[in-house]
Design a protein around this motif. Sequence first.
Motif, PDB file in Angstrom:
ATOM      1  N   TYR A 127       0.814  -1.206   0.000  1.00  0.00           N
ATOM      2  CA  TYR A 127       0.000   0.000   0.000  1.00  0.00           C
ATOM      3  C   TYR A 127       0.856   1.269   0.000  1.00  0.00           C
ATOM      4  N   SER A 130       0.684   3.319  -3.022  1.00  0.00           N
ATOM      5  CA  SER A 130      -0.560   4.036  -3.306  1.00  0.00           C
ATOM      6  C   SER A 130      -0.594   5.422  -2.669  1.00  0.00           C
ATOM      7  N   MET A 180       0.457   4.706  -8.583  1.00  0.00           N
ATOM      8  CA  MET A 180      -0.704   3.840  -8.678  1.00  0.00           C
ATOM      9  C   MET A 180      -0.513   2.790  -9.763  1.00  0.00           C
ATOM     10  N   GLU A 181       0.205   3.125 -10.788  1.00  0.00           N
ATOM     11  CA  GLU A 181       0.473   2.151 -11.850  1.00  0.00           C
ATOM     12  C   GLU A 181       1.277   0.971 -11.317  1.00  0.00           C
ATOM     13  N   PHE A 183       1.520   0.116  -8.129  1.00  0.00           N
ATOM     14  CA  PHE A 183       0.705  -0.554  -7.115  1.00  0.00           C
ATOM     15  C   PHE A 183      -0.272  -1.544  -7.758  1.00  0.00           C
ATOM     16  N   LYS A 184      -0.970  -1.116  -8.804  1.00  0.00           N
ATOM     17  CA  LYS A 184      -1.918  -2.008  -9.477  1.00  0.00           C
ATOM     18  C   LYS A 184      -1.200  -3.177 -10.145  1.00  0.00           C
ATOM     19  N   ASN A 185       0.004  -2.914 -10.672  1.00  0.00           N
ATOM     20  CA  ASN A 185       0.756  -3.993 -11.294  1.00  0.00           C
ATOM     21  C   ASN A 185       1.205  -5.023 -10.268  1.00  0.00           C
ATOM     22  N   LEU A 187      -0.417  -5.754  -7.447  1.00  0.00           N
ATOM     23  CA  LEU A 187      -1.601  -6.550  -7.114  1.00  0.00           C
ATOM     24  C   LEU A 187      -1.903  -7.565  -8.213  1.00  0.00           C
ATOM     25  N   HIS A 188      -1.679  -7.172  -9.456  1.00  0.00           N
ATOM     26  CA  HIS A 188      -1.869  -8.115 -10.565  1.00  0.00           C
ATOM     27  C   HIS A 188      -0.876  -9.268 -10.473  1.00  0.00           C
TER      28      HIS A 188
END
Length: 472
Positions: A127, A130, A180-181, A183-185, A187-188
């Motif tokens: 996190y 983020s 955020m890019e 962070f989302k990667n 999580l993926h």
Amino acid sequence: MAEGWRWKLCRYVVAVMMVLVAFPEGRLVLAEKKGGHRNAYVAMMYMGTPRDYEFYVATRVMMRSLAGLKVAADLIVIASIDVPARWTNALRFEDGVKVVSVKNVDNPYKNQANFNNRFKLTLNKLYAWSLIDYDRVVMLDSDNIFLQKTDELFQCGQFCAVFINPCIFHTGLFVLQPSMEVFKNMLHELEIGRENLDGADQGFLVGYFPDLLDRPMFHPPSNGSQLNGYYRLPLGYQMDASYYYLKLRWSIPCGPNSVITFPSAPWLKPWYWWSWPVLPLGLSWHEQRRQTLGYGAEVPVVLIQSVMYLAIMAVTRLARPNFSKLCYRRPEKSVSCFQTLLKLTAMWLILAGYIVPFFLIPRTVHPVLGWSLYLLGSSALLSVVINAFLLPVLPVLVPWLGITGSLAVMAFPWYSDGVVRALAVFAYAFCCSPVVWNSFVKVMTCVQTSLEREAFFPRLGESPQPEFTKLY
């Protein structure tokens, strides 16, 4: 006159609006004046381990120590939503920390063969990416001790970490640029099951940044500018406590000696009261706590236990005759079994006298208070055994004296290095072993002697009858 003041006020308002329109960044300046910063030190809290409270205390001490160093950054704690409200409120209103509540990241590696359940929620560290309101974030574990300000870390690049292990960087402290890019990667990558050697945050991040070892060493630019790219941090930003124990001083030539970390077994963390003098650095953490958070939460418990132990010693001394009658009442049957049972009972009670107080002491109390309370508690419980079984005091207390002596040997502050200290402790233990064994033998002998003379103690509820010798 009133119309003149109104006209001046209107002109002032129009001028302010023109400034805000022409210089929209002025709003950022106003925010900074209210206390906001472009960078942040971030820690993490979650629930579900037997040591939740200890890590909560450690987080507060670390954050307060950073505030005491007057760092030019915000202090943030990423807290899972199940952290008690009284803890988060204490962080917010007493420590001045910003608390970000998050949902726990599901750990897809929890069924791995080598998975340690205490690392189940460490992926909440992700996190940190983020927190896009900040230019740079220094992510921290709670077992760090800051020796000096480390704000130069905010000049590092997109990701920077220390290699304590020659090949694997340590995630107890690392620098990142929120995105955020990214962070989302991340999580993926968790969803598709990226390989993770340990199932925790460190294994995941080592796999996510696999080429960090080949990156250059971080040296903060003298002009205060921020770097771009990935960098290795000097070892001085994550000085493993084990490095200290060899020479009993810090001598890390690589970078400033700024931060101490304790990547050891959980029960050897510095906030436990038994950490000192067993580990010399334990006192350093408690000194930081004394100067910042204090021990107000533990002192009442210490006082209550102290009064309880003193009361036990007084009561057992006054009730000594009744205890003796109870222990040595003659049984009607199975005399030998009863004597064996009494021997075992005496030894188990002596052993309990040394063990039970250890687990009753608040675990995060100051070591001086902790060891003092332990010695008082063990002596109180041992007094029950001594008075109940009419045992000699010195043999029963030989281990107690041995523990006191070992604490003095370990706390001796003038050892030349850690090797000499280890040899001194070993020599002391070697010399004490025969004495402790001899005291054990004496205690067993005294118990047997007391059992053999048990006929001199009347049964409970009976009065001794006078004996007469017939002369005819």
